[in-house]
Design an enzyme around this catalytic site. Structure first.
Site, PDB file in Angstrom:
ATOM      1  N   TYR A  35      29.771  19.420  -5.330  1.00  0.00           N
ATOM      2  CA  TYR A  35      28.798  20.387  -5.877  1.00  0.00           C
ATOM      3  C   TYR A  35      27.702  20.723  -4.859  1.00  0.00           C
ATOM      4  CZ  TYR A  35      30.871  18.894 -10.359  1.00  0.00           C
ATOM      5  OH  TYR A  35      31.728  18.576 -11.377  1.00  0.00           O
TER       6      TYR A  35
ATOM      7  N   LEU B 197      31.494  23.130 -23.549  1.00  0.00           N
ATOM      8  CA  LEU B 197      31.187  24.340 -24.331  1.00  0.00           C
ATOM      9  C   LEU B 197      32.148  25.469 -23.972  1.00  0.00           C
ATOM     10  CD1 LEU B 197      27.340  24.101 -23.733  1.00  0.00           C
ATOM     11  CD2 LEU B 197      28.504  23.637 -25.895  1.00  0.00           C
TER      12      LEU B 197
ATOM     13  N   ILE C 145      29.300  16.511 -21.301  1.00  0.00           N
ATOM     14  CA  ILE C 145      28.277  16.634 -20.242  1.00  0.00           C
ATOM     15  C   ILE C 145      27.941  18.111 -20.064  1.00  0.00           C
ATOM     16  CG2 ILE C 145      28.652  14.462 -19.001  1.00  0.00           C
ATOM     17  CD1 ILE C 145      30.580  16.024 -17.120  1.00  0.00           C
TER      18      ILE C 145
ATOM     19  N   SER D 285      23.347  23.406 -18.347  1.00  0.00           N
ATOM     20  CA  SER D 285      22.547  24.606 -18.574  1.00  0.00           C
ATOM     21  C   SER D 285      21.421  24.624 -17.551  1.00  0.00           C
ATOM     22  CB  SER D 285      21.963  24.617 -19.993  1.00  0.00           C
ATOM     23  OG  SER D 285      21.167  25.774 -20.155  1.00  0.00           O
TER      24      SER D 285
ATOM     25  N   ARG E  53      17.981  25.618 -23.867  1.00  0.00           N
ATOM     26  CA  ARG E  53      19.344  25.144 -24.160  1.00  0.00           C
ATOM     27  C   ARG E  53      19.549  23.704 -23.687  1.00  0.00           C
ATOM     28  NH1 ARG E  53      20.407  30.694 -23.615  1.00  0.00           N
ATOM     29  NH2 ARG E  53      20.743  30.673 -21.368  1.00  0.00           N
TER      30      ARG E  53
ATOM     31  N   ASN F  96      20.804  21.216 -26.517  1.00  0.00           N
ATOM     32  CA  ASN F  96      22.089  20.539 -26.352  1.00  0.00           C
ATOM     33  C   ASN F  96      21.962  19.025 -26.534  1.00  0.00           C
ATOM     34  OD1 ASN F  96      23.338  22.959 -25.877  1.00  0.00           O
ATOM     35  ND2 ASN F  96      23.427  22.727 -23.641  1.00  0.00           N
TER      36      ASN F  96
HETATM   37  N1  LIG Z   1      35.426  16.842 -13.161  1.00  0.00           N
HETATM   38  C1  LIG Z   1      35.636  18.131 -13.012  1.00  0.00           C
HETATM   39  O1  LIG Z   1      36.646  18.552 -12.446  1.00  0.00           O
HETATM   40  C2  LIG Z   1      34.614  19.099 -13.542  1.00  0.00           C
HETATM   41  C3  LIG Z   1      34.919  20.467 -13.621  1.00  0.00           C
HETATM   42  C4  LIG Z   1      33.955  21.341 -14.141  1.00  0.00           C
HETATM   43  C5  LIG Z   1      32.726  20.851 -14.562  1.00  0.00           C
HETATM   44  N2  LIG Z   1      32.428  19.506 -14.449  1.00  0.00           N
HETATM   45  C6  LIG Z   1      31.124  18.974 -14.914  1.00  0.00           C
HETATM   46  O2  LIG Z   1      30.938  19.348 -16.270  1.00  0.00           O
HETATM   47  C7  LIG Z   1      29.671  19.983 -16.419  1.00  0.00           C
HETATM   48  C8  LIG Z   1      29.715  20.995 -17.550  1.00  0.00           C
HETATM   49  O3  LIG Z   1      30.769  21.919 -17.373  1.00  0.00           O
HETATM   50  P1  LIG Z   1      30.566  23.490 -17.132  1.00  0.00           P
HETATM   51  O4  LIG Z   1      29.259  23.735 -16.515  1.00  0.00           O
HETATM   52  O5  LIG Z   1      31.802  23.967 -16.432  1.00  0.00           O
HETATM   53  O6  LIG Z   1      30.663  24.113 -18.601  1.00  0.00           O
HETATM   54  P2  LIG Z   1      29.854  24.063 -19.979  1.00  0.00           P
HETATM   55  O7  LIG Z   1      28.861  22.964 -19.993  1.00  0.00           O
HETATM   56  O8  LIG Z   1      30.899  24.122 -21.035  1.00  0.00           O
HETATM   57  O9  LIG Z   1      29.136  25.484 -20.008  1.00  0.00           O
HETATM   58  C9  LIG Z   1      28.005  25.786 -19.252  1.00  0.00           C
HETATM   59  C10 LIG Z   1      27.652  27.245 -19.553  1.00  0.00           C
HETATM   60  O10 LIG Z   1      27.298  27.395 -20.926  1.00  0.00           O
HETATM   61  C11 LIG Z   1      25.991  27.948 -21.060  1.00  0.00           C
HETATM   62  N3  LIG Z   1      25.354  27.179 -22.145  1.00  0.00           N
HETATM   63  C12 LIG Z   1      24.828  25.923 -22.076  1.00  0.00           C
HETATM   64  N4  LIG Z   1      24.425  25.501 -23.287  1.00  0.00           N
HETATM   65  C13 LIG Z   1      24.704  26.502 -24.154  1.00  0.00           C
HETATM   66  C14 LIG Z   1      24.525  26.654 -25.559  1.00  0.00           C
HETATM   67  N5  LIG Z   1      23.994  25.691 -26.324  1.00  0.00           N
HETATM   68  N6  LIG Z   1      24.917  27.821 -26.123  1.00  0.00           N
HETATM   69  C15 LIG Z   1      25.460  28.802 -25.370  1.00  0.00           C
HETATM   70  N7  LIG Z   1      25.658  28.723 -24.033  1.00  0.00           N
HETATM   71  C16 LIG Z   1      25.291  27.577 -23.440  1.00  0.00           C
HETATM   72  C17 LIG Z   1      25.319  27.776 -19.722  1.00  0.00           C
HETATM   73  O11 LIG Z   1      24.498  28.883 -19.429  1.00  0.00           O
HETATM   74  P3  LIG Z   1      22.902  28.707 -19.193  1.00  0.00           P
HETATM   75  O12 LIG Z   1      22.748  27.959 -17.903  1.00  0.00           O
HETATM   76  O13 LIG Z   1      22.403  30.104 -19.125  1.00  0.00           O
HETATM   77  O14 LIG Z   1      22.395  27.954 -20.395  1.00  0.00           O
HETATM   78  C18 LIG Z   1      26.484  27.746 -18.744  1.00  0.00           C
HETATM   79  O15 LIG Z   1      26.829  29.062 -18.354  1.00  0.00           O
HETATM   80  C19 LIG Z   1      29.404  20.587 -15.039  1.00  0.00           C
HETATM   81  O16 LIG Z   1      28.037  20.884 -14.853  1.00  0.00           O
HETATM   82  C20 LIG Z   1      29.917  19.494 -14.146  1.00  0.00           C
HETATM   83  O17 LIG Z   1      28.935  18.483 -14.025  1.00  0.00           O
HETATM   84  C21 LIG Z   1      33.361  18.636 -13.958  1.00  0.00           C
END
Ligand SMILES: NC(=O)c1ccc[n+]([C@@H]2O[C@H](COP(=O)([O-])OP(=O)(O)OC[C@H]3O[C@@H](n4cnc5c(N)ncnc54)[C@H](OP(=O)(O)O)[C@@H]3O)[C@@H](O)[C@H]2O)c1
Length: 278
Positions: free
Chosen positions: A52, A192, A231, A234, A239, A243
């Site tokens: 990252y 999410l 995890i 945002s 949020r 969350n």
């Molecule tokens: N191990 C792996 O291969 C892998 C892969 C992907 C991700 N990850 C980890 O998982 C974490 C989370 O995954 P992710 O970031 O891909 O997806 P996520 O948490 O499902 O979604 C994040 C998105 O949702 C929005 N959001 C957050 N809370 C919300 C709510 N309550 N209502 C509506 N929209 C909301 C955020 O926008 P805003 O910022 O505008 O709120 C952001 O665009 C990452 O940060 C990373 O640490 C790991």
């Protein structure tokens, strides 16, 4: 809402908070502000990765927060280009130096990369580094049951955690069950589904309406009641706080069952058997 999350036991006698803050899209510029804010909200589990490119900012956030470092579970991950015995050791040294910490609480192999076939030797090094005190708990990410079985067969050590893609459209129930049977905690990435349309479905919004919470909170509560650690990420302070505010309501069995019908098999990320990132 300002209290901290409950914890789940790990299979290595440590514990893990029931929810964490994902830092996947943070940068070294905004992490030093947002990480302390998340900790103030009550999060005690942070998820970053060498890949990252934000470990410097996340580490600064940890060190500048008013929360004791010892109370925070800091996770980072071994990237694909560093798989291997000596390279895994060098990778952790670089991550610790970027984070400005002398140990991490959880170190994960980011992807198994079966074609490269170095995850077992990486794991052996991680076991040694855990025994040296550089890591508290070791785990995997995006591993299939076959990969985990091989780790156990060849080293006798199961991961404490396997972090996988999991959301309402790709709940991976069988994988979660396999992991639970072995005492491996499932962590959900993209919990999410990147705020995808499933959060606007009438099933989710009507359950949210019943409890006076937003659709994201319904999805996060569904993970928690499934025994899975989400995890969410945002960059929006409202949020980030909302969350974390998922411990004051409970979904009924019927609501859990209707959320299970949203499984469409639609995954976001790659197949662990073939996906390669370095
Ligand atoms: N191990 C792996 O291969 C892998 C892969 C992907 C991700 N990850 C980890 O998982 C974490 C989370 O995954 P992710 O970031 O891909 O997806 P996520 O948490 O499902 O979604 C994040 C998105 O949702 C929005 N959001 C957050 N809370 C919300 C709510 N309550 N209502 C509506 N929209 C909301 C955020 O926008 P805003 O910022 O505008 O709120 C952001 O665009 C990452 O940060 C990373 O640490 C790991």
């Amino acid at each position: 809402m300002s209290s901290i999350a409950p914890t789940l036991p790990l299979n290595d006698n440590h514990t893990i908070p029931a929810i964490g803050y994902g830092t996947g899209h943070l940068t070294d510029d905004n992490a030093p502000d947002l990480v302390p804010f998340a900790l103030e909200c009550g999060y005690r589990l942070l998820d970053t990765a060498a890949r990252y490119d934000n470990e410097v900012g996340v580490g600064r956030g940890v060190r500048e927060s008013s929360v004791d470092r010892a109370e925070i579970m800091v996770t980072t991950k071994l990237r694909g280009s560093q798989h291997g015995s000596e390279t895994a050791r060098q990778a952790l040294e670089v991550s610790l130096s970027r984070l400005g910490l002398d140990y991490v609480d959880l170190y994960l192999i980011h992807w198994p990369l079966p074609r490269i076939d170095k995850y077992v030797e990486s794991w052996e090094t991680m076991i040694a580094m855990r025994d040296e005190g550089l890591i508290r708990s070791i785990g995997t990410s995006n591993f299939n049951p076959d990969h985990i079985d091989r780790l156990e067969r060849e080293t006798g050590v199961l991961p404490a955690v396997n972090q996988i893609e999991r959301h309402l459209e790709w709940p991976q129930a069988q994988k979660c069950e396999y992991q639970a049977e072995r005492g491996i905690v499932t962590q959900a990435w993209s919990p999410l589904r990147l705020a995808g349309p499933v959060l606007d479905s009438s099933t989710v919004t009507s359950i949210g309406g019943q409890h006076g919470v937003n659709p994201g909170q319904v999805a996060l509560r569904w993970h928690i009641q499934s025994g899975v650690v989400p995890i969410p990420h945002s960059t929006n302070r409202d949020r980030i706080a909302a969350n974390f505010d998922v411990f004051t309501f409970e979904l009924s069995d019927d609501e859990m069952a209707s959320l299970a019908t949203l499984d469409s098999g639609d995954r976001l990320g790659g197949d662990p058997l073939t996906h390669e990132e370095f």
